[in-house]
Structure formats: structure tokens, C-alpha cells
Design a protein around this motif. Structure first.
Motif: not given
Length: 70
Positions: A58-70
Motif C-alpha cells: 500500500n503505497m498511500v499508507a507508506l507515504a502517509k507513514e513517512a510524512a508522519m515521521q518528519a
């Protein structure tokens, strides 16, 4: 008067879901590394349906997860 700083980041994903093989190509890691990361539970995946189904990342979930780590 208070000032607020806002950052807007646009993230584009190739597709909402990709195969593990495609994910390896996109990220530049080996397919075996993707398998290991998946086995460790570190990738948001859509499990395959039936014996002949394909595991999709799930690329959308992965992108969201990455954004939250910033």
C-alpha cells in the motif's frame, strides 16, 4: 500577533498498490530485502487473496507513514 509557518509537501505515488517486485524496482533494494522487511511487518500490505493471489504494498499508507515521521 502570532505568526504560523506552514509547509506543504506534495507526494505522488506511482500507484496506490504495487507488487513486491515493483516496490523493489522503485526503491532500488533487492527483492529479498523487500521480502525480509515484509516478514518483519514493516510494510503496509494488502494480503493476497487465495493461493494464487499477489501481495500488494500500500503505497498511500507508506507515504502517509513517512510524512508522519518528519
Amino acid at each position: 500577533m502570532t505568526s504560523q509557518n506552514a509547509i506543504c509537501i506534495n507526494i505522488q505515488v506511482v500507484a496506490p498498490y504495487v507488487t513486491m517486485k515493483k516496490f523493489a524496482e522503485i526503491t532500488g533494494v533487492s527483492h529479498s530485502t523487500v521480502k525480509n522487511v515484509r516478514a518483519a511487518g514493516k510494510l503496509p500490505i494488502l494480503e493476497k487473496e487465495g493461493k494464487k493471489g499477489t501481495v500488494l504494498i500500500n503505497m498511500v499508507a507508506l507515504a502517509k507513514e513517512a510524512a508522519m515521521q518528519a
